[in-house]
Design a protein around this motif. Structure first.
Motif, PDB file in Angstrom:
ATOM      1  N   LYS A   1       0.858  -1.195   0.000  1.00  0.00           N
ATOM      2  CA  LYS A   1       0.000   0.000   0.000  1.00  0.00           C
ATOM      3  C   LYS A   1       0.891   1.240   0.000  1.00  0.00           C
ATOM      4  N   THR A   2       1.005   1.860  -1.177  1.00  0.00           N
ATOM      5  CA  THR A   2       1.879   3.031  -1.306  1.00  0.00           C
ATOM      6  C   THR A   2       1.058   4.297  -1.549  1.00  0.00           C
ATOM      7  N   LEU A   3       1.678   5.430  -1.196  1.00  0.00           N
ATOM      8  CA  LEU A   3       1.019   6.716  -1.388  1.00  0.00           C
ATOM      9  C   LEU A   3       0.790   6.977  -2.874  1.00  0.00           C
ATOM     10  N   ARG A   4       1.820   6.626  -3.691  1.00  0.00           N
ATOM     11  CA  ARG A   4       1.691   6.837  -5.129  1.00  0.00           C
ATOM     12  C   ARG A   4       0.518   6.030  -5.692  1.00  0.00           C
ATOM     13  N   GLY A   5       0.389   4.786  -5.223  1.00  0.00           N
ATOM     14  CA  GLY A   5      -0.724   3.941  -5.666  1.00  0.00           C
ATOM     15  C   GLY A   5      -2.060   4.543  -5.263  1.00  0.00           C
ATOM     16  N   PHE A   6      -2.105   5.048  -4.039  1.00  0.00           N
ATOM     17  CA  PHE A   6      -3.353   5.639  -3.528  1.00  0.00           C
ATOM     18  C   PHE A   6      -3.758   6.840  -4.381  1.00  0.00           C
ATOM     19  N   ILE A   7      -2.790   7.741  -4.602  1.00  0.00           N
ATOM     20  CA  ILE A   7      -3.097   8.959  -5.369  1.00  0.00           C
ATOM     21  C   ILE A   7      -3.455   8.614  -6.819  1.00  0.00           C
ATOM     22  N   ALA A   8      -2.688   7.692  -7.407  1.00  0.00           N
ATOM     23  CA  ALA A   8      -2.967   7.287  -8.797  1.00  0.00           C
ATOM     24  C   ALA A   8      -4.378   6.700  -8.900  1.00  0.00           C
ATOM     25  N   GLY A   9      -4.744   5.874  -7.920  1.00  0.00           N
ATOM     26  CA  GLY A   9      -6.066   5.247  -7.925  1.00  0.00           C
ATOM     27  C   GLY A   9      -7.172   6.276  -7.819  1.00  0.00           C
ATOM     28  N   VAL A  10      -7.030   7.204  -6.869  1.00  0.00           N
ATOM     29  CA  VAL A  10      -8.067   8.223  -6.677  1.00  0.00           C
ATOM     30  C   VAL A  10      -8.184   9.089  -7.936  1.00  0.00           C
ATOM     31  N   LEU A  11      -7.028   9.488  -8.499  1.00  0.00           N
ATOM     32  CA  LEU A  11      -7.061  10.345  -9.693  1.00  0.00           C
ATOM     33  C   LEU A  11      -7.694   9.627 -10.884  1.00  0.00           C
ATOM     34  N   CYS A  12      -7.242   8.406 -11.163  1.00  0.00           N
ATOM     35  CA  CYS A  12      -7.753   7.685 -12.341  1.00  0.00           C
ATOM     36  C   CYS A  12      -9.233   7.343 -12.181  1.00  0.00           C
ATOM     37  N   GLY A  13      -9.632   6.939 -10.972  1.00  0.00           N
ATOM     38  CA  GLY A  13     -11.042   6.623 -10.727  1.00  0.00           C
ATOM     39  C   GLY A  13     -11.907   7.859 -10.916  1.00  0.00           C
ATOM     40  N   THR A  14     -11.443   8.990 -10.361  1.00  0.00           N
ATOM     41  CA  THR A  14     -12.217  10.235 -10.460  1.00  0.00           C
ATOM     42  C   THR A  14     -12.279  10.725 -11.907  1.00  0.00           C
ATOM     43  N   LEU A  15     -11.137  10.637 -12.615  1.00  0.00           N
ATOM     44  CA  LEU A  15     -11.136  11.074 -14.021  1.00  0.00           C
ATOM     45  C   LEU A  15     -12.093  10.223 -14.857  1.00  0.00           C
ATOM     46  N   THR A  16     -12.083   8.921 -14.606  1.00  0.00           N
ATOM     47  CA  THR A  16     -13.022   8.031 -15.303  1.00  0.00           C
ATOM     48  C   THR A  16     -14.455   8.490 -15.042  1.00  0.00           C
TER      49      THR A  16
END
Ligand code: CTP
Ligand code: MG
Length: 186
Positions: A51-66
């Motif tokens: 569980k990494t910060l980069r993964g968390f931010i990437a997930g939130v950004l990509c999910g929200t952009l979708t």
């Protein structure tokens, strides 16, 4: 008949931001773990290296952009939908969504994933170790729970979404096994 198809389509539509949020960390994740390597009094990591910060931010950004892409095309889909079914309030709510809803779905997916890792570490499972059901459904249930103050899909959408999520996991695992990418089909 059309009604059933529309319910399945809308359940997938609702799940899309959470699915994307949950799967992008595998690609964009890595780097420093969120728990900064810390352990609890049980001697085990709080969350683990997965569980990494980069993964968390990437997930939130990509999910929200979708979700934002979905929100922007939803008004074009509404008239098409109404050609086939009587569009109910819940149907319209799911189709149109809103930026706060897709943000909560994405953050919820990632938080659910972290809660899952926290629980896995507490029972002594190493990062990457399998926790059936929790691994497959934790994120989607947490996503719906966090978004629930803003969107309340009726039970049928939740049932379809949970079933499709389980089925999708099963199909990818069997495919991975048949293609020789995985050692076992589960
Ligand atoms: N990942 C990440 N940050 C996150 C979530 C996931 O960087 N917040 C990346 C990690 O590289 C992780 C991979 O995505 O190994 C797969 O995610 P997942 O299956 O959720 O983690 P696991 O490694 O299986 O760890 P755990 O047992 O804690 O679930
Ligand atoms: Mg895993």
């Amino acid at each position: 008949m059309y009604e059933e198809i529309v319910i399945i389509e809308l359940a997938l539509w609702l799940g899309l931001p959470a699915w994307i949020a949950n799967s992008t960390p595998v690609v964009f994740g890595g780097g420093a773990p969120i728990d900064r390597g810390k352990t609890l009094s049980d001697g085990r990591r709080i969350l683990g290296d997965g569980k990494t910060l980069r993964g968390f931010i990437a997930g939130v950004l990509c999910g929200t952009l979708t979700g934002i892409v979905q929100i922007s095309i939803a008004p074009l889909l509404l008239p098409i939908l109404s050609n086939y079914v009587v569009v109910t309030v819940v149907m319209e709510e799911i189709l149109l969504m809103s930026v706060p809803v897709v943000m909560l779905l994405s953050v919820g997916a990632l938080l659910g994933d972290m809660i899952g890792s926290f629980l896995k570490r507490r029972v002594g499972l190493q990062s990457g170790g399998p926790a059936p059901v929790l691994d497959q459904l934790g994120f989607i249930i947490a996503a719906l729970a966090l978004a629930s103050p803003l969107i309340q899909p009726s039970a049928i959408y939740v049932i379809v979404l949970v079933s499709v999520t389980l089925l999708a996991h099963w199909i990818t695992n069997v495919l991975g096994y048949l293609l020789g990418l995985k050692e076992n089909p589960w």
